[in-house]
Design an enzyme around this catalytic site. Structure first.
Site, short mmCIF file in Angstrom:
data_model
loop_
_atom_site.label_atom_id
_atom_site.label_comp_id
_atom_site.label_asym_id
_atom_site.label_seq_id
_atom_site.Cartn_x
_atom_site.Cartn_y
_atom_site.Cartn_z
N GLY A 46 -18.01 2.31 42.49
CA GLY A 46 -18.93 1.01 41.62
C GLY A 46 -18.59 -0.38 42.32
CD GLN A 51 -14.29 -4.75 41.39
OE1 GLN A 51 -16.09 -4.14 41.07
NE2 GLN A 51 -13.57 -3.69 41.90
CB CYS A 94 -9.86 -1.28 40.19
SG CYS A 94 -11.03 -2.94 40.17
CG LEU A 95 -13.24 -0.23 45.23
CD1 LEU A 95 -14.97 -0.87 46.11
CD2 LEU A 95 -12.48 0.17 47.01
CG HIS A 136 -13.58 0.21 36.14
ND1 HIS A 136 -12.16 0.43 36.49
CD2 HIS A 136 -13.68 -0.59 36.42
CE1 HIS A 136 -11.87 0.17 36.76
NE2 HIS A 136 -12.85 -0.46 37.39
CD GLU A 137 -17.24 -1.51 38.92
OE1 GLU A 137 -16.94 -1.69 38.93
OE2 GLU A 137 -17.08 -0.09 38.67
CG HIS A 140 -14.57 -5.80 37.72
ND1 HIS A 140 -13.52 -6.39 37.83
CD2 HIS A 140 -14.70 -4.04 37.83
CE1 HIS A 140 -12.54 -5.20 37.82
NE2 HIS A 140 -13.39 -3.90 38.43
#
Ligand code: ZN
Length: 172
Positions: A46, A51, A94-95, A136-137, A140
């Site tokens: 995701g 990001q 998380c990236l 989670h996304e 963000h």
């Protein structure tokens, strides 16, 4: 399609609240194409637009297993509601917070309303990993990171770990 740079903590942009998209046009589709490309290259399941430094309410996800046909989901202006009283724990990463993995408690099921790649309204019922990933996304888009759900101690350990990794990468 271009692989974009993924920003990492403590970049202040990750704390920003993203703004709604006005129209799903070719420019936005180009951004979504880049986001999917960037997510696959990372690799991740995701990615939110912030990001890659774009403060728009756009998310891409793909939970297809490696080797399977990709099944990218494009979510514009997503709105999420929990659809279960039950909670689930998943180990999240998380990236934007490389190499940190911790368990987070979230709603076990949720429903997302959103505009798709073509700007059409869609509704998606999520369970399991998809429900966790979606929440989670969504966080963000509000400037919330998964480490914000952890204890203060675990959060500060995560921040220190990423800072150390960055220093090591700079000195390599
Ligand atoms: Zn993330």
């Amino acid at each position: 399609m271009t692989i974009r740079e993924i920003i990492t903590i403590p970049d202040p942009r990750l704390k920003q609240v993203s703004t709604p998209v006005e129209t799903v046009d070719d420019d936005l589709r180009a951004l979504m194409d880049d986001m999917v490309e960037t997510m696959y290259a990372a690799p991740g399941i995701g990615l939110a637009a912030i990001q890659v430094g774009v403060a728009k309410r756009v998310i891409v996800m793909d939970l297809a297993l490696e080797g399977d046909t990709p099944e990218p989901l494009y979510l514009v202006n997503p709105v999420i509601v929990p659809t279960s009283e039950e909670h689930a724990f998943y180990q999240e990463g998380c990236l934007s917070i490389p190499e940190v993995y911790e368990e987070v408690e979230r709603s076990a099921e949720c429903r997302i309303s959103y505009l798709d790649y073509n700007g059409d309204e869609q509704v998606l019922d999520c369970t399991g990993l998809l429900a966790t990933c979606a929440q989670h996304e969504m966080d963000h888009l509000e400037g919330i990171l998964f480490i914000d759900h952890l204890s203060r101690l675990k959060r500060s350990m995560a921040i220190k770990k990423v800072a150390k990794l960055k220093r090591a990468a700079e000195n390599a």
